[in-house]
Write a protein that holds these residues in place. Structure first.
Motif, PDB file in Angstrom:
ATOM      1  N   GLN A  11      -8.831 -38.581 -66.976  1.00 12.71           N
ATOM      2  CA  GLN A  11      -9.846 -38.620 -68.013  1.00 12.71           C
ATOM      3  C   GLN A  11      -9.185 -38.528 -69.386  1.00 12.71           C
ATOM      4  OE1 GLN A  11     -12.590 -35.462 -66.502  1.00 12.71           O
ATOM      5  NE2 GLN A  11     -14.184 -36.907 -67.133  1.00 12.71           N
ATOM      6  N   ALA A  12      -9.817 -39.146 -70.356  1.00 13.91           N
ATOM      7  CA  ALA A  12      -9.304 -39.116 -71.717  1.00 13.91           C
ATOM      8  C   ALA A  12     -10.108 -38.144 -72.574  1.00 13.91           C
ATOM      9  CB  ALA A  12      -9.355 -40.503 -72.334  1.00 13.91           C
ATOM     10  N   THR A  13      -9.454 -37.557 -73.549  1.00 18.14           N
ATOM     11  CA  THR A  13     -10.126 -36.640 -74.476  1.00 18.14           C
ATOM     12  C   THR A  13     -11.005 -37.388 -75.456  1.00 18.14           C
ATOM     13  OG1 THR A  13      -8.276 -35.101 -74.333  1.00 18.14           O
ATOM     14  CG2 THR A  13      -9.731 -34.841 -76.210  1.00 18.14           C
ATOM     15  N   THR A  14     -10.602 -38.635 -75.798  1.00 15.09           N
ATOM     16  CA  THR A  14     -11.318 -39.413 -76.803  1.00 15.09           C
ATOM     17  C   THR A  14     -11.054 -40.894 -76.548  1.00 15.09           C
ATOM     18  OG1 THR A  14     -11.648 -39.665 -79.188  1.00 15.09           O
ATOM     19  CG2 THR A  14      -9.377 -39.397 -78.424  1.00 15.09           C
ATOM     20  N   ALA A  15     -11.700 -41.757 -77.331  1.00 18.59           N
ATOM     21  CA  ALA A  15     -11.422 -43.183 -77.248  1.00 18.59           C
ATOM     22  C   ALA A  15      -9.983 -43.453 -77.666  1.00 18.59           C
ATOM     23  CB  ALA A  15     -12.388 -43.960 -78.135  1.00 18.59           C
ATOM     24  N   LEU A  16      -9.324 -44.369 -76.963  1.00 17.58           N
ATOM     25  CA  LEU A  16      -7.916 -44.663 -77.236  1.00 17.58           C
ATOM     26  C   LEU A  16      -7.670 -46.160 -77.105  1.00 17.58           C
ATOM     27  CD1 LEU A  16      -6.301 -41.793 -75.118  1.00 17.58           C
ATOM     28  CD2 LEU A  16      -6.231 -41.956 -77.623  1.00 17.58           C
TER      29      LEU A  16
END
Length: 343
Positions: A11-16
């Motif tokens: 999972q990502a913390t934010t859009a990347l």
């Protein structure tokens, strides 16, 4: 985390953006900083926080897409840059070789990951350099007894008054140079004369160190560096040295040397953080222009530290001293690594 052939999914913390270098923070993906040890690169764009994204791990075969921080020539060496990018600006985080050229920041670039020769040498993969790597993991004796420092070569210590060079209760083991609040001159230092460094053999010395008590008076002097001797009371009186330097009550780091000529302390514009370890590196691969790095970033680059007049052997040293004053100090070393070419 999910695993599939050739990639890992987190999972990502934010859009990347796609192809950024990424690391894990609290179990989720974020863009890696310039000197961060990334886990790999994104295979695709991340649209929103908590979305899952595939990561190409660092050990994947072949080339990998990354994002350039600016114009990079084909076959140039590339290094980590802020925001998950790569650049040809040299720092401690060598990534590999650019297989194509880029023209501007944000361009996608094909990179062949590589390992520097000195990193291979740390792993014992190649012959060539002498490597002394001391990770201070043992328990250390009290002042006035021998310093039994773990590693590949023995160290000795110097103590005058104060509490000296003593053991630490830290779980991973450190060496502490400390003094109590007694109005007296005091010195606590340790160095390694039994395995001297050849200054013509392109040495590099790296310290993992911290200041836990900087004291309250300029009577205190702290040095991490290379010296031709372990001077009892005044580090600056040594015949030759190149070192990071701090004064009491001030966490700002300066750089200094004494060989061909004396270069008085030059402000690095970097302050250490109290109770926080930092990596300090001195690179003498070019004896006419020794270089200083703090946490992978070169400092005092506009000053020439010429050591060509230094002909004697030398040793890594941690040296803390105070003149007659009641200031305390607590300086700690967790690891010291030195390497130089075999003669």
């Amino acid at each position: 985390m999910r695993v599939k052939t050739g990639s890992l999914t987190f999972q990502a913390t934010t859009a990347l953006a796609p192809y950024l270098r990424v690391k894990l923070t609290n179990g989720k993906l974020v863009a890696a900083g310039a000197t961060d040890n990334e886990i790999g690169t994104l295979e695709q764009r991340v649209l929103a926080a908590d979305d899952y994204a595939a990561v190409v791990p660092k050990n994947a075969e072949g080339t990998v897409k990354m994002v350039a921080n600016g114009a990079i020539a084909q076959y140039a060496s590339v290094y980590g840059a802020a925001g998950g990018y790569v650049d040809d600006v040299v720092n401690e985080n060598f990534i590999g070789m650019a297989m194509i050229a880029t023209a501007a920041s944000g361009d996608h670039i094909e990179v062949l990951r590589q390992t520097k020769a000195d990193e291979l040498d740390q792993l014992g993969a190649i012959d060539g350099n002498v490597v002394i790597d001391c990770d201070f993991t043992n328990d250390y004796p009290a002042a006035a007894t021998a310093l039994d420092v773990g590693g590949t070569s023995p160290w000795i210590k110097l103590e005058t008054n104060g509490l000296g060079v003593i053991e630490s209760a830290e779980a991973n083991g450190v060496v502490k140079c400390v003094a109590d609040a007694v109005a007296e001159a005091a010195t606590a230092a340790f160095w390694m004369p039994s395995m001297p460094i050849e200054m013509d053999a392109h040495p590099i010395v790296e310290f993992l160190v911290a200041v836990f008590d900087i004291g309250d008076a300029a009577a205190l002097d702290i040095n991490f560096g290379i010296s031709g001797e372990g001077h009892a009371t005044d580090f600056d009186a040594s015949t030759n040295y190149v070192a990071f330097h701090l004064d009491g009550s001030d966490l700002s780091v300066t750089c200094q040397s004494k060989a061909t000529a004396t270069v008085a302390a030059v402000d690095s514009l970097v302050d250490l953080v109290d109770d926080t370890y930092a990596i300090l590196k001195i690179d003498v691969t070019d004896k006419a222009d020794a270089k200083f790095f703090i946490n992978g970033v070169r400092v005092c680059a506009s000053t020439t530290f010429d050591l060509t007049g230094w002909t004697a052997m030398a040793s890594p040293i941690v040296h803390v001293e105070k003149s007659s004053n009641d200031t305390t100090f607590d300086v700690r070393a967790d690891r010291i690594r030195a390497q130089w070419a075999r003669s």
